[in-house]
Design a protein around this motif. Sequence first.
Motif, PDB file in Angstrom:
ATOM      1  N   GLY A 158       0.938  -3.995  15.734  1.00  0.00           N
ATOM      2  CA  GLY A 158       2.067  -4.914  15.751  1.00  0.00           C
ATOM      3  C   GLY A 158       2.352  -5.549  14.409  1.00  0.00           C
ATOM      4  O   GLY A 158       3.288  -6.328  14.293  1.00  0.00           O
ATOM      5  N   CYS A 159       1.575  -5.214  13.407  1.00  0.00           N
ATOM      6  CA  CYS A 159       1.713  -5.871  12.098  1.00  0.00           C
ATOM      7  C   CYS A 159       2.845  -5.234  11.297  1.00  0.00           C
ATOM      8  O   CYS A 159       2.878  -4.014  11.102  1.00  0.00           O
ATOM      9  CB  CYS A 159       0.387  -5.754  11.348  1.00  0.00           C
ATOM     10  SG  CYS A 159       0.485  -6.255   9.624  1.00  0.00           S
ATOM     11  N   LEU A 160       3.770  -6.060  10.818  1.00  0.00           N
ATOM     12  CA  LEU A 160       4.927  -5.557  10.073  1.00  0.00           C
ATOM     13  C   LEU A 160       4.511  -4.724   8.865  1.00  0.00           C
ATOM     14  O   LEU A 160       5.046  -3.625   8.639  1.00  0.00           O
ATOM     15  CB  LEU A 160       5.785  -6.746   9.619  1.00  0.00           C
ATOM     16  CG  LEU A 160       6.951  -6.428   8.689  1.00  0.00           C
ATOM     17  CD1 LEU A 160       7.960  -5.512   9.386  1.00  0.00           C
ATOM     18  CD2 LEU A 160       7.615  -7.712   8.208  1.00  0.00           C
ATOM     19  N   PHE A 161       3.560  -5.222   8.067  1.00  0.00           N
ATOM     20  CA  PHE A 161       3.207  -4.493   6.849  1.00  0.00           C
ATOM     21  C   PHE A 161       2.386  -3.242   7.159  1.00  0.00           C
ATOM     22  O   PHE A 161       2.459  -2.256   6.402  1.00  0.00           O
ATOM     23  CB  PHE A 161       2.513  -5.420   5.850  1.00  0.00           C
ATOM     24  CG  PHE A 161       3.435  -6.397   5.165  1.00  0.00           C
ATOM     25  CD1 PHE A 161       4.809  -6.397   5.413  1.00  0.00           C
ATOM     26  CD2 PHE A 161       2.947  -7.321   4.244  1.00  0.00           C
ATOM     27  CE1 PHE A 161       5.670  -7.298   4.789  1.00  0.00           C
ATOM     28  CE2 PHE A 161       3.797  -8.224   3.597  1.00  0.00           C
ATOM     29  CZ  PHE A 161       5.158  -8.210   3.877  1.00  0.00           C
ATOM     30  N   CYS A 162       1.624  -3.226   8.257  1.00  0.00           N
ATOM     31  CA  CYS A 162       0.984  -1.971   8.690  1.00  0.00           C
ATOM     32  C   CYS A 162       2.069  -0.948   9.038  1.00  0.00           C
ATOM     33  O   CYS A 162       1.955   0.232   8.700  1.00  0.00           O
ATOM     34  CB  CYS A 162       0.086  -2.196   9.899  1.00  0.00           C
ATOM     35  SG  CYS A 162      -1.543  -2.876   9.493  1.00  0.00           S
ATOM     36  N   ARG A 163       3.116  -1.408   9.672  1.00  0.00           N
ATOM     37  CA  ARG A 163       4.213  -0.495  10.036  1.00  0.00           C
ATOM     38  C   ARG A 163       4.935   0.016   8.793  1.00  0.00           C
ATOM     39  O   ARG A 163       5.331   1.182   8.734  1.00  0.00           O
ATOM     40  CB  ARG A 163       5.196  -1.205  10.968  1.00  0.00           C
ATOM     41  CG  ARG A 163       4.609  -1.420  12.347  1.00  0.00           C
ATOM     42  CD  ARG A 163       5.589  -2.119  13.262  1.00  0.00           C
ATOM     43  NE  ARG A 163       5.031  -2.248  14.587  1.00  0.00           N
ATOM     44  CZ  ARG A 163       5.704  -2.651  15.649  1.00  0.00           C
ATOM     45  NH1 ARG A 163       6.982  -2.979  15.527  1.00  0.00           N
ATOM     46  NH2 ARG A 163       5.125  -2.733  16.813  1.00  0.00           N
ATOM     47  N   GLU A 206      -4.751  -0.510   4.593  1.00  0.00           N
ATOM     48  CA  GLU A 206      -5.561  -0.959   5.733  1.00  0.00           C
ATOM     49  C   GLU A 206      -5.213  -2.410   6.038  1.00  0.00           C
ATOM     50  O   GLU A 206      -4.829  -3.172   5.141  1.00  0.00           O
ATOM     51  CB  GLU A 206      -7.064  -0.822   5.448  1.00  0.00           C
ATOM     52  CG  GLU A 206      -7.578  -1.800   4.419  1.00  0.00           C
ATOM     53  CD  GLU A 206      -9.093  -1.991   4.417  1.00  0.00           C
ATOM     54  OE1 GLU A 206      -9.690  -2.232   5.474  1.00  0.00           O
ATOM     55  OE2 GLU A 206      -9.676  -1.898   3.335  1.00  0.00           O
ATOM     56  N   HIS A 207      -5.374  -2.786   7.308  1.00  0.00           N
ATOM     57  CA  HIS A 207      -5.007  -4.142   7.710  1.00  0.00           C
ATOM     58  C   HIS A 207      -6.097  -5.141   7.330  1.00  0.00           C
ATOM     59  O   HIS A 207      -7.211  -5.078   7.840  1.00  0.00           O
ATOM     60  CB  HIS A 207      -4.753  -4.201   9.218  1.00  0.00           C
ATOM     61  CG  HIS A 207      -4.303  -5.550   9.686  1.00  0.00           C
ATOM     62  ND1 HIS A 207      -3.025  -6.023   9.475  1.00  0.00           N
ATOM     63  CD2 HIS A 207      -4.975  -6.552  10.304  1.00  0.00           C
ATOM     64  CE1 HIS A 207      -2.916  -7.241   9.977  1.00  0.00           C
ATOM     65  NE2 HIS A 207      -4.094  -7.596  10.476  1.00  0.00           N
ATOM     66  N   VAL A 208      -5.745  -6.067   6.441  1.00  0.00           N
ATOM     67  CA  VAL A 208      -6.582  -7.223   6.103  1.00  0.00           C
ATOM     68  C   VAL A 208      -5.655  -8.419   6.278  1.00  0.00           C
ATOM     69  O   VAL A 208      -4.605  -8.480   5.631  1.00  0.00           O
ATOM     70  CB  VAL A 208      -7.084  -7.150   4.641  1.00  0.00           C
ATOM     71  CG1 VAL A 208      -7.931  -8.362   4.301  1.00  0.00           C
ATOM     72  CG2 VAL A 208      -7.857  -5.857   4.386  1.00  0.00           C
ATOM     73  N   TRP A 242       0.943 -11.883   8.100  1.00  0.00           N
ATOM     74  CA  TRP A 242      -0.523 -11.905   8.152  1.00  0.00           C
ATOM     75  C   TRP A 242      -1.104 -10.527   7.908  1.00  0.00           C
ATOM     76  O   TRP A 242      -1.793  -9.944   8.750  1.00  0.00           O
ATOM     77  CB  TRP A 242      -0.986 -12.557   9.452  1.00  0.00           C
ATOM     78  CG  TRP A 242      -0.587 -14.004   9.408  1.00  0.00           C
ATOM     79  CD1 TRP A 242       0.609 -14.532   9.804  1.00  0.00           C
ATOM     80  CD2 TRP A 242      -1.335 -15.085   8.838  1.00  0.00           C
ATOM     81  NE1 TRP A 242       0.654 -15.882   9.513  1.00  0.00           N
ATOM     82  CE2 TRP A 242      -0.533 -16.249   8.931  1.00  0.00           C
ATOM     83  CE3 TRP A 242      -2.603 -15.186   8.252  1.00  0.00           C
ATOM     84  CZ2 TRP A 242      -0.955 -17.482   8.469  1.00  0.00           C
ATOM     85  CZ3 TRP A 242      -3.024 -16.419   7.808  1.00  0.00           C
ATOM     86  CH2 TRP A 242      -2.214 -17.550   7.913  1.00  0.00           C
ATOM     87  N   HIS A 243      -0.769 -10.019   6.750  1.00  0.00           N
ATOM     88  CA  HIS A 243      -1.348  -8.795   6.199  1.00  0.00           C
ATOM     89  C   HIS A 243      -1.394  -9.058   4.702  1.00  0.00           C
ATOM     90  O   HIS A 243      -0.341  -9.314   4.088  1.00  0.00           O
ATOM     91  CB  HIS A 243      -0.482  -7.581   6.560  1.00  0.00           C
ATOM     92  CG  HIS A 243      -0.974  -6.261   6.030  1.00  0.00           C
ATOM     93  ND1 HIS A 243      -1.151  -5.146   6.851  1.00  0.00           N
ATOM     94  CD2 HIS A 243      -1.302  -5.869   4.783  1.00  0.00           C
ATOM     95  CE1 HIS A 243      -1.580  -4.127   6.104  1.00  0.00           C
ATOM     96  NE2 HIS A 243      -1.672  -4.540   4.837  1.00  0.00           N
ATOM     97  N   LEU A 244      -2.579  -9.031   4.123  1.00  0.00           N
ATOM     98  CA  LEU A 244      -2.764  -9.386   2.715  1.00  0.00           C
ATOM     99  C   LEU A 244      -1.701  -8.740   1.823  1.00  0.00           C
ATOM    100  O   LEU A 244      -1.442  -7.540   1.934  1.00  0.00           O
ATOM    101  CB  LEU A 244      -4.163  -8.929   2.268  1.00  0.00           C
ATOM    102  CG  LEU A 244      -4.513  -9.111   0.790  1.00  0.00           C
ATOM    103  CD1 LEU A 244      -4.497 -10.580   0.391  1.00  0.00           C
ATOM    104  CD2 LEU A 244      -5.874  -8.475   0.492  1.00  0.00           C
TER     105      LEU A 244
END
Length: 115
Positions: free
Chosen positions: A5-10, A47-49, A98-100
């Motif tokens: 669900g993380c925007l920056f992961c997407r 990667e998600h941080v 909330w993604h570094l």
Amino acid sequence: MSDGGCLFCRIAKRTVPSDIVGEADGLLAFRDIHPQAPTHLLIIPTEHVPSLADVSGAHTTLLGNAMQFANRLARQYQLGSGYRIVVNSGAQAGQSVWHLHFHLLGGRAFQWPPG
Ligand code: 5GP
Ligand code: ZN
């Protein structure tokens, strides 16, 4: 760690479109959608941080690579007269995604102290 669900992961997975300007060493750089300077890039780990508060010794190489990547991008975007790297860590500091991510800002003069 991953977060579907993380925007920056997407953005990193290219399931959300963005203006990608570079990729290196597990990092992605793309243009901020609301630029605060003539050049405003975001550098993220693929990667998600969640935030800088979550990094540990396991991220030492990643963090070093991010700074070198920023330096290369600054040269590429001709920011030799000065640029600023910003990390907002935590809600009070203004973190909204909330993604570094490292903001790379340049192309104008900046004030100090920051707002
Ligand atoms: P923060 O406030 O967490 O330090 O920074 C988040 C940044 O992400 C903001 O500067 C905001 O403009 C940017 N941003 C938010 N949503 C999107 C998006 O969907 N695409 C891009 N490229 N940037 C975004
Ligand atoms: Zn993420």
